[in-house]
Design an enzyme around this catalytic site. Structure first.
Site, PDB file in Angstrom:
ATOM      1  N   GLN A 101      38.893  78.426  82.253  1.00 26.39           N
ATOM      2  CA  GLN A 101      39.693  79.643  82.490  1.00 26.39           C
ATOM      3  C   GLN A 101      39.323  80.260  83.842  1.00 26.39           C
ATOM      4  O   GLN A 101      38.149  80.354  84.200  1.00 26.39           O
ATOM      5  CB  GLN A 101      39.426  80.666  81.365  1.00 26.39           C
ATOM      6  CG  GLN A 101      40.318  81.893  81.475  1.00 26.39           C
ATOM      7  CD  GLN A 101      40.202  82.837  80.279  1.00 26.39           C
ATOM      8  OE1 GLN A 101      39.285  82.698  79.461  1.00 26.39           O
ATOM      9  NE2 GLN A 101      41.106  83.784  80.194  1.00 26.39           N
ATOM     10  N   HIS A 107      46.819  83.803  78.508  1.00 30.32           N
ATOM     11  CA  HIS A 107      48.031  83.103  78.960  1.00 30.32           C
ATOM     12  C   HIS A 107      48.064  81.691  78.402  1.00 30.32           C
ATOM     13  O   HIS A 107      47.028  81.090  78.122  1.00 30.32           O
ATOM     14  CB  HIS A 107      48.120  83.060  80.486  1.00 30.32           C
ATOM     15  CG  HIS A 107      46.908  82.491  81.154  1.00 30.32           C
ATOM     16  ND1 HIS A 107      45.755  83.221  81.346  1.00 30.32           N
ATOM     17  CD2 HIS A 107      46.656  81.252  81.656  1.00 30.32           C
ATOM     18  CE1 HIS A 107      44.855  82.466  81.944  1.00 30.32           C
ATOM     19  NE2 HIS A 107      45.368  81.262  82.139  1.00 30.32           N
ATOM     20  N   PHE A 108      49.287  81.202  78.276  1.00 32.33           N
ATOM     21  CA  PHE A 108      49.534  79.820  77.879  1.00 32.33           C
ATOM     22  C   PHE A 108      50.223  79.101  79.037  1.00 32.33           C
ATOM     23  O   PHE A 108      51.104  79.669  79.686  1.00 32.33           O
ATOM     24  CB  PHE A 108      50.442  79.754  76.643  1.00 32.33           C
ATOM     25  CG  PHE A 108      49.733  80.139  75.365  1.00 32.33           C
ATOM     26  CD1 PHE A 108      49.544  81.469  75.032  1.00 32.33           C
ATOM     27  CD2 PHE A 108      49.259  79.159  74.502  1.00 32.33           C
ATOM     28  CE1 PHE A 108      48.891  81.825  73.854  1.00 32.33           C
ATOM     29  CE2 PHE A 108      48.594  79.510  73.325  1.00 32.33           C
ATOM     30  CZ  PHE A 108      48.417  80.835  73.000  1.00 32.33           C
ATOM     31  N   HIS A 109      49.800  77.863  79.261  1.00 29.83           N
ATOM     32  CA  HIS A 109      50.433  77.002  80.267  1.00 29.83           C
ATOM     33  C   HIS A 109      51.458  76.114  79.574  1.00 29.83           C
ATOM     34  O   HIS A 109      51.160  75.531  78.519  1.00 29.83           O
ATOM     35  CB  HIS A 109      49.406  76.059  80.901  1.00 29.83           C
ATOM     36  CG  HIS A 109      48.274  76.736  81.609  1.00 29.83           C
ATOM     37  ND1 HIS A 109      48.215  76.851  82.971  1.00 29.83           N
ATOM     38  CD2 HIS A 109      47.139  77.324  81.143  1.00 29.83           C
ATOM     39  CE1 HIS A 109      47.096  77.470  83.326  1.00 29.83           C
ATOM     40  NE2 HIS A 109      46.422  77.765  82.228  1.00 29.83           N
TER      41      HIS A 109
END
Ligand code: 5GP
Length: 145
Positions: A101, A107-109
């Site tokens: 990170q 957050h999501f990718h």
């Protein structure tokens, strides 16, 4: 940065949410904001973040918020698929520096994959052309259902 810590509202995603830093916006609703990753691991690499949250990572997040975020991830991933026709899609999420990170706002990718195209390195590639990112964001946005 470890898994523990307090939320720093000077992080780049907080600045994007406040309109203090630019982003190629794909989608937003009351709960989530989706935008293009500026150091993409693949063409169409998109990020989805909660809009009203001080969660640094997955472990910090309120279940009710997380529900909305993952629904946003699915909605945006479907739009990425419809717009870019990848052979596969990777959804990733990192917790703590040791895990990879680099930005401490949950957050999501969403990373499209194509046969024969290598995945770029996480948070280590070159910066994308902002004009190209804007065009990609518009292509994906057009497919949001
Ligand atoms: P993490 O490493 O925390 O999982 O993911 C952070 C992501 O944010 C990385 O993929 C990185 O490329 C992306 N990123 C870092 N700074 C910026 C920025 O200023 N704008 C955008 N759109 N993405 C960023």
């Amino acid at each position: 940065m470890s898994l523990d810590g307090t939320y720093d509202d000077g992080n780049i995603f907080a600045k994007i949410l406040r309109g203090e830093a630019p982003a190629a916006r794909v989608f937003e609703d009351d709960h989530v904001f989706a935008f293009m990753d500026v150091f993409p691991q693949a063409r169409g690499h998109t990020l989805v973040i909660p809009k009203h949250s001080q969660a640094r990572n997955l472990l910090d997040e309120e279940p009710a918020v997380l529900t909305q975020v993952i629904l946003g991830v699915q909605r945006v991933a479907r739009a990425v698929r419809a717009a870019l026709k990848p052979d596969g899609l990777v959804v990733t999420q990192f917790n703590g520096a040791t895990a990879g990170q680099t930005v401490y706002h949950l957050h999501f990718h969403i990373i499209p994959r194509w046969e024969g195209v290598e995945l770029g390195r996480h948070a280590a590639g070159g910066m994308a052309d902002p004009t190209e990112l804007k065009a990609l964001a518009a292509e994906i946005a057009a497919q949001i259902a």
